[in-house]
Write a protein that holds these residues in place. Sequence first.
Motif, PDB file in Angstrom:
ATOM      1  N   GLY A 280       0.765  -1.281  -0.130  1.00 18.12           N
ATOM      2  CA  GLY A 280       0.128  -0.069  -0.017  1.00 18.12           C
ATOM      3  C   GLY A 280       0.866   1.363  -0.032  1.00 18.12           C
ATOM      4  O   GLY A 280       0.231   2.258  -0.187  1.00 18.12           O
ATOM      5  N   ASN A 281       2.149   1.172   0.292  1.00 18.41           N
ATOM      6  CA  ASN A 281       2.902   2.419   0.416  1.00 18.41           C
ATOM      7  C   ASN A 281       3.605   2.641  -1.391  1.00 18.41           C
ATOM      8  O   ASN A 281       3.173   1.912  -2.201  1.00 18.41           O
ATOM      9  N   VAL A 282       4.275   3.761  -1.123  1.00 23.49           N
ATOM     10  CA  VAL A 282       4.955   4.106  -2.718  1.00 23.49           C
ATOM     11  C   VAL A 282       6.406   3.596  -2.530  1.00 23.49           C
ATOM     12  O   VAL A 282       7.069   3.862  -1.678  1.00 23.49           O
ATOM     13  N   LEU A 283       6.669   2.744  -3.691  1.00 23.58           N
ATOM     14  CA  LEU A 283       7.908   2.386  -3.613  1.00 23.58           C
ATOM     15  C   LEU A 283       8.809   3.372  -4.526  1.00 23.58           C
ATOM     16  O   LEU A 283       8.498   3.836  -5.789  1.00 23.58           O
ATOM     17  N   LEU A 284       9.890   3.777  -4.009  1.00 24.84           N
ATOM     18  CA  LEU A 284      10.857   4.670  -4.596  1.00 24.84           C
ATOM     19  C   LEU A 284      12.273   4.228  -4.896  1.00 24.84           C
ATOM     20  O   LEU A 284      12.715   3.713  -3.776  1.00 24.84           O
ATOM     21  N   LEU A 285      12.573   3.859  -6.013  1.00 25.45           N
ATOM     22  CA  LEU A 285      14.025   3.463  -6.435  1.00 25.45           C
ATOM     23  C   LEU A 285      14.648   4.357  -7.271  1.00 25.45           C
ATOM     24  O   LEU A 285      14.253   5.103  -7.831  1.00 25.45           O
ATOM     25  N   PRO A 307       4.418  -2.247 -13.434  1.00 27.13           N
ATOM     26  CA  PRO A 307       2.877  -2.373 -13.287  1.00 27.13           C
ATOM     27  C   PRO A 307       2.161  -1.082 -14.004  1.00 27.13           C
ATOM     28  O   PRO A 307       2.663   0.036 -13.918  1.00 27.13           O
ATOM     29  N   ALA A 308       1.202  -1.381 -15.136  1.00 26.50           N
ATOM     30  CA  ALA A 308       0.752  -0.407 -15.815  1.00 26.50           C
ATOM     31  C   ALA A 308      -0.272   0.327 -14.800  1.00 26.50           C
ATOM     32  O   ALA A 308      -0.646   0.035 -13.908  1.00 26.50           O
ATOM     33  N   ASN A 309      -0.213   1.733 -15.175  1.00 27.54           N
ATOM     34  CA  ASN A 309      -1.075   2.905 -14.283  1.00 27.54           C
ATOM     35  C   ASN A 309      -0.630   2.943 -12.922  1.00 27.54           C
ATOM     36  O   ASN A 309      -1.193   3.975 -12.383  1.00 27.54           O
ATOM     37  N   ARG A 310       0.498   2.366 -12.505  1.00 33.67           N
ATOM     38  CA  ARG A 310       0.911   2.443 -11.288  1.00 33.67           C
ATOM     39  C   ARG A 310       2.526   2.957 -11.397  1.00 33.67           C
ATOM     40  O   ARG A 310       2.855   3.269 -10.228  1.00 33.67           O
ATOM     41  N   THR A 311       3.152   2.900 -12.468  1.00 30.76           N
ATOM     42  CA  THR A 311       4.390   3.468 -12.520  1.00 30.76           C
ATOM     43  C   THR A 311       4.513   4.622 -12.962  1.00 30.76           C
ATOM     44  O   THR A 311       4.082   5.081 -13.985  1.00 30.76           O
ATOM     45  N   PHE A 312       5.566   5.495 -12.288  1.00 30.15           N
ATOM     46  CA  PHE A 312       5.935   6.815 -12.725  1.00 30.15           C
ATOM     47  C   PHE A 312       7.368   7.312 -12.839  1.00 30.15           C
ATOM     48  O   PHE A 312       8.033   6.373 -11.783  1.00 30.15           O
ATOM     49  N   PHE A 313       7.642   8.021 -13.520  1.00 29.47           N
ATOM     50  CA  PHE A 313       9.263   8.363 -13.596  1.00 29.47           C
ATOM     51  C   PHE A 313       9.264   9.679 -13.004  1.00 29.47           C
ATOM     52  O   PHE A 313       8.617  10.530 -13.798  1.00 29.47           O
ATOM     53  N   GLU A 314      10.265   9.803 -12.195  1.00 31.23           N
ATOM     54  CA  GLU A 314      10.710  11.262 -11.738  1.00 31.23           C
ATOM     55  C   GLU A 314      11.849  11.533 -11.842  1.00 31.23           C
ATOM     56  O   GLU A 314      12.821  10.815 -12.047  1.00 31.23           O
ATOM     57  N   ASN A 315      12.283  12.907 -11.380  1.00 35.54           N
ATOM     58  CA  ASN A 315      13.643  13.384 -11.532  1.00 35.54           C
ATOM     59  C   ASN A 315      14.289  12.813 -12.896  1.00 35.54           C
ATOM     60  O   ASN A 315      15.575  12.363 -12.629  1.00 35.54           O
ATOM     61  N   THR A 319      14.512   8.546 -10.832  1.00 37.78           N
ATOM     62  CA  THR A 319      13.483   7.567  -9.912  1.00 37.78           C
ATOM     63  C   THR A 319      12.571   6.995 -10.446  1.00 37.78           C
ATOM     64  O   THR A 319      11.590   7.711 -11.094  1.00 37.78           O
ATOM     65  N   LEU A 320      12.293   5.724  -9.893  1.00 38.50           N
ATOM     66  CA  LEU A 320      11.270   4.878 -10.409  1.00 38.50           C
ATOM     67  C   LEU A 320      10.233   4.910  -9.312  1.00 38.50           C
ATOM     68  O   LEU A 320      10.605   4.727  -8.148  1.00 38.50           O
ATOM     69  N   LYS A 321       9.022   5.349  -9.465  1.00 37.10           N
ATOM     70  CA  LYS A 321       8.018   5.429  -8.547  1.00 37.10           C
ATOM     71  C   LYS A 321       6.640   4.431  -8.856  1.00 37.10           C
ATOM     72  O   LYS A 321       6.172   4.390 -10.048  1.00 37.10           O
ATOM     73  N   SER A 792      -1.034  11.776  -4.315  1.00 40.35           N
ATOM     74  CA  SER A 792      -1.165  12.720  -5.511  1.00 40.35           C
ATOM     75  C   SER A 792      -0.121  12.100  -6.552  1.00 40.35           C
ATOM     76  O   SER A 792       0.841  11.551  -6.052  1.00 40.35           O
ATOM     77  N   VAL A 793      -0.277  12.521  -7.806  1.00 33.38           N
ATOM     78  CA  VAL A 793       0.517  12.214  -9.145  1.00 33.38           C
ATOM     79  C   VAL A 793       0.236  13.445  -9.899  1.00 33.38           C
ATOM     80  O   VAL A 793      -0.842  13.806 -10.032  1.00 33.38           O
TER      81      VAL A 793
END
Length: 1291
Positions: A280-285, A307-315, A319-321, A792-793
């Motif tokens: 349930g948390n947010v995984l940050l790699l 995972p589709a719709n739950r994967t985001f790229f930042e920085n 950073t994989l979120k 938020s996203v």
Amino acid sequence: MMKKKSIPASKPFLILFLCQIISALDVPLDSKLLEELSQPPTITHQSPKDYIVDPRENIVIQCEAKGKPPPSFSWTRNGTHFDIDKDAQVTMKPNSGTLVINIMNGGKAEAYEGVYQCTARNERGAAISNNIVIRPSRSPLWTKEKLEPHQVREGDSLVLHCRPPVGLPPPIIFWMDNAFQRLPQSERVSQGLNGDLYFSNVQPEDTREDYICYARFNHTQTIQQKQPISVKVFSMDSLNDTIAANLSDTDIYGAKPVTERQPVLLTPTGSTSTKVELRGNVLLLECIAAGLPTPVIRWIKEGGELPANRTFFENFKKTLKIIDVSEADSGNYKCIARNTMGSVHHVISVTVKAAPYWITAPRNLVLSPGEDGTLICRANGNPKPSISWLANGVPIAIAPEDPSRKVDGDTIIFSHVQERSSAVYQCNASNEYGYLLANAFVNVLAEPPRILTPANKLYQVIADSPALLDCAYFGSPKPEIEWFKGVKGSILRGNEYVFHDNGTLEIPVAQKDSTGTYTCVARNELGKIQNEVHLEIKDPTMIIKQPEYKVVQRYGQVSFECIIKHDSTLLPTVIWLKDNDELPDDERFLVGKDNLTIMNVTDKDDGTYTCIVNTTLDSVSASAVLTVVAAPPTPAIIYARPNPPFDLELTGQLERTIDLSWIPGDENNSPITHFVIEYEDGLHEPGVWHYQTEVPGTQTTVQLKLSPYVNYSFRVVAVNKIGRSQPSEPSEQYLTKSASPDENPANVQGIGSEPDNLVITWESLKGFQSNGPGLQYKVSWRQKDVDDEWTSVIVANVSKYIVSGTPTFVPYEIKVQALNDLGYAPEPSEVIGHSGEDLPMVAPGNVQVHVINSTLAKVHWDPVPLKTVRGHLQGYKVYYWKVQSLSRRSRRHVEKKILTFRGNKTFGMLPGLEPYSSYKLNVRVVNGKGEGPASPDKVFKTPEGVPSSPSYLKITNPTLDSLTLEWGSPTHPNGVLTSYILKFQPINNTHELGPLVEIRIPANESSLILKNLNYSTRYKFYFNAQTSVGSGSQITEEAVTIMDEVQPLYPRIRNVTTAAAETYANISWEYEGPDHANFYVEYGVAGSKEDWKKEIVNGSRSFFVLKGLTPGTAYKVRVGAEGLSGFRSSEDVFETGPAMASRQVDIATQGWFIGLMCAVALLILILLIVCFIRRNKGGKYPVKEKEDAHADPEIQPMKEDDGTFGEYRSLESDAEDHKPLKKGSRTPSDRTVKKEDSDDSLVDYGEGVNGQFNEDGSFIGQYSGKKEKEPAEGNESSEAPSPVNAMNSFV
């Protein structure tokens, strides 16, 4: 079948309380019930488990609970009793368990750190809160340190460490300069998750002395600043110049030039690492690499997909979120850093653990003495949590024993409970990552019945409407309810009443005799109570004269009537509407008692007018349309649309406003009423014009409001009463500056498409609404009524985002905020959405069918609990089908019929049933996802009905005095046939009916011989079948007894044909029947309602000439015979010719004419034979041989097989008796045909000199020529014009 009804707003506690008894829900805290009823404590509000407080403010630890009697509160701190009376800084709120620790008046927050737990207790049990860990927020200062300047060669990597002080909660890190401006970041320079600033390679422009790390501590609203860090980057050129200045000319010197190099990971180090995250948390790699050129980062999951719709790229993809992680997200994640020189990778092994989460949380139980029940507590987690039970806050193993209680792992089973069994139980599910604690009480109540509906309540209902009489009750055990009418009336039973589970009595169709006093009696084993209510039935309100459609000329007057009839005790109010809206505020509209009058009607008054009559009990309405037409036209000036404006000019240009001016075009005799200003956005929507504003027709300049980041062009349209002008030429373009968005997306919605997701949608901002480049959206959500933080996203310029892993159909708070490269839009408003629906879980219960008649039934069912619907309740579907007919005992496949009842209805009507049949039905609840399970099939039967008509009726074997009747049974008997009914009566010559005779025939008969009938008489028969319910529809036939048994003859007239000229017509017919019939001809103008004109035919001829007809007129004609039962022929329609000299009628194709010509030819042949015999010439006249010998090649004799005749000369010629007839007699010698000789007209032989009709229709002079006729000219034959020649002239 009990019907669920809506309850008045003043009684919501009753239904809630009854639901508790049935479904083990919380008892409502309504003062009227709780004055006498007991309830164990229930925790209603408490502080979060991990409670970080501001050390500068008072500490408030919340604990609220409900119960009867009101509970008392106590606290433990670090596992021991916390005596608040001994601490002057601590107080408890009145009638509450909430603690207030006074820090602002001398207390220290650090002194009150610890684990707190609240207990709420009354005589029925004790409920406990979670363990609330109190920790004050900390925002320590940065430790002083001496920071050396960083001197770095161009192209090398660099890490600027932040190392913020350890705070509670951890601070938010960001880098700024001395001017408090954020340092720009990119793929080359970025901040890591630990707050350090990473340079993949430095450039000369990175040289500066004010790299400052800031730490923001949110709880204390403070920001701490690290000492500035200085960075100096040496370029290769400047470094070489420095070396050259310190070495001799003969030395070999020079720094190495900037060289490209393959990537190296700055963080994490090594080739592998591990990461543990909770469900349930947010995984940050994170992966940040050095290298030149700047490396590009790419992420993959080994052995699977991200995972589709739950994967985001930042920085910048460093950073994989992954949001809302689950156990399925465990695995190896590889980051790959690559540039033109090579690549490097790192593998992070992720393990997802889970704190306990509920599968089934225990629910409160409200039981009666002697009942059974269970408490179930089921949870899951990783590792699997352990389940432990407490009773009234004490471990159940050491709690006082209760013989009705048995613990079986995650379940407590209660058997034959007593009042002393009431208690509050706590379920604790825990593992190394956390715990869950839930309170659930068992409340055993023994209460005599109470009726909560006010005594002597008056109900008023319109006749023929349902009447619902309330009897809201409570008791434990659940009381039984009975209804009586009148003071000493008997108990109400029967199909005319419906008794509901909540005590309500329903009279489905209330009549006038339903008026009276009704008594409700509630009883259980502890007592009995009754209450009286009164019912009055009122007459319905009706509109006895409705408004009618009206057409009125402009500037005229019109009136609509609306006359009503209503119950004398009800006060009606009449409202008039126009097009479903209020009447215009105009003195021309006059509303009277029974009418609406409109004076001086204009075009705007065109529309639909509705009269609405309201009383306190019902409402009726009627509508009519008013059409306004133009008054008679009068000469007027020609008006036209205005010419377009011109010479547009932009002045006063500012960021958000600009001035536009123009010169109007010609008005064209109609003043300009207003100007419409339109704009084009050449940046986002070139070629598309939008409405901007409008100004009065007297104004030629306007100040326009502008939006940022739009390339404007303007044009102006002039408008008068005639219409709009053509647009003006566009103005010059004007580009506004960019800004952050002014508004957020509209129409934000949250609707799940699957049971475990939430689809958030919105209307994207249009191009000019973005106010600048880089339009994005910040999507935020959190579960409603749960103390959760916002998730938020930030997504690209799309209009949808899907949140996965949600519970089924729970409410969410949602907001979507727009942002662009210049900043955020204002804070958006929140909307409520729901996660996805799932199919309903249970079927409706207690399905009952009330058969109203043979074709109609009413079905009732109990509504399903709303929590089992698992979605928006849309209604119920009733599936029903015919099993078999009870009369035929034959089974056949019939498709199921479906009726849908919208909303929370619990009954419905089943129309169109077949009588005397067996049916089955079931009921299903429907939500937005689909249908739930079906209820068990319910069988019902329809009673008998009246049968359909017999399938046929034949009348055969007519004799002088008898007829035989044969018939087939009804296609739909609709029951058991009891008999057939035969009725018959004679019909005389004038079509009058004689006496009616009725015969009843047994149902097993299929034929009947009627005897002793009158000979030569027409009879009319009426035949139908009967069941025990009544007679069905009848079938009719007519028949005639014969006149002579030896040779029956049915007189009839057929094949009536007509040949019409301008003023007369020849009527012929065929007759079959006895001789010596007296005929007559009836005729009249077709389509006229005038009486038929009658002409008597002399003798028994089968033709007649009608004279004195009007040319060019359509007539109807029929032929009858007198003295033969008055029968007539069918009607024929003909049309006389126009009053002309000639008519093109192809008479040779008429049947009567061909027959007549055949008769003439036969008579001519007979006359020829007689002539030969009289002259004693002997033998046959060699017609055939002589014709063959002198055959004319153009005109051959006509053959019998082609339906025509040959041509013969008259034998009355004085000199050439034996000479064959010449073949050229039909045409002149010059081979031309005169028009008057070739016209197909009856004049040639009807009214000409050579032949006429007699009154009987025969020809005068048709068999012999006239010797007085003038000699023939040329080679033309001198024979007389016989009808045969006339016939040949048509060929």
